[in-house]
Design a protein around this motif. Sequence first.
Motif: not given
Length: 311
Positions: A187-213
């Motif tokens: 068993e392993a428990t860990a913290t994932l460090h995820l980078n999101l690079d926003n290349k838009n000329d406007f902010d993004l207000g994050l509401n939710a995120l789903d992912y699989e690795i």
Amino acid sequence: MSSSDNAKKADKDQDEGEGGFFDKVKDFIQDIGEKIEDAVSFGKPTADVTGIHIPQISLEKVELIADVLITNPNPVPIPLVDIEYLIESEGRKLMSGTIPDAGTIEAHGSETVKIPVLLIYDDIKSTYGDIKPGSIIPYLVKVILHVDVPVIGRISLPLEKAGEIPVPYKPDVDISKIKFEKFSFEEATATLHLNLDNKNDFDLGLNALDYEIWLSNVSIASAETKESTNIKKQEVTTMTLPISFRPKDFGSAMWDMIRGKGTGYTIKGHIDVNTPFGHMKIPISREGGTTRLKKEDDDDDNDEVYYVGFY
């Protein structure tokens, strides 16, 4: 008073009576005439673009709806023959069209006519090479209403409304590292460090995120988080997400990471965001790269901790 004086007075009273009666009749007819004239007079309708809304936006297209308020001052309904529209950006045509037989405006009434317009980003970018993904472009909506007004005939009402639309760019996603809190082959428990690079000329207000690795084609984590944060324009935002998995499921891939040979990784998912132009759900993905299991000193307790580095 003599009989002749009485006769003159009677004639005078009769003339005055007849004159008063005819004056009243004439005034009555004139008043009725003015009311009829007011009732059947015809004037030009008025129109105004009261607003432009963006009900739908994605990475592929944006939908605009222009609200046009039309007022009919006439005592009879007037038909809208057709509506012409043109959208341009800095003098360059983005699209145009015509809506035939657009309806009828009731007598002495007002109605808001909605004009839907769909812009496909690939069409815009292929036509105008200097319009880059992530940018905000100005637009001008030009509308011409053609109406048939009784007595007056067909008239045209030109309208304009300016605004801005985005050309969204999908944020780049990357994993900087997975830092283990607990590590064993069971068993392993860990913290994932995820980078999101926003290349838009406007902010993004994050509401939710789903992912699989995936590491070496083995899924190590999948989750959905409702964590909200502001992903600033032209900046990289790092999110820390808790994960747990069983390293022994990797088989030889885990030994490759321990020996420093590395293995490939993949991340896929979606971000649910608010923008100044509306709500969007954007896919995120990253494939390839290599990972290696390493050790580093934890400054908090001077213990050695393991982490997976991504390159």
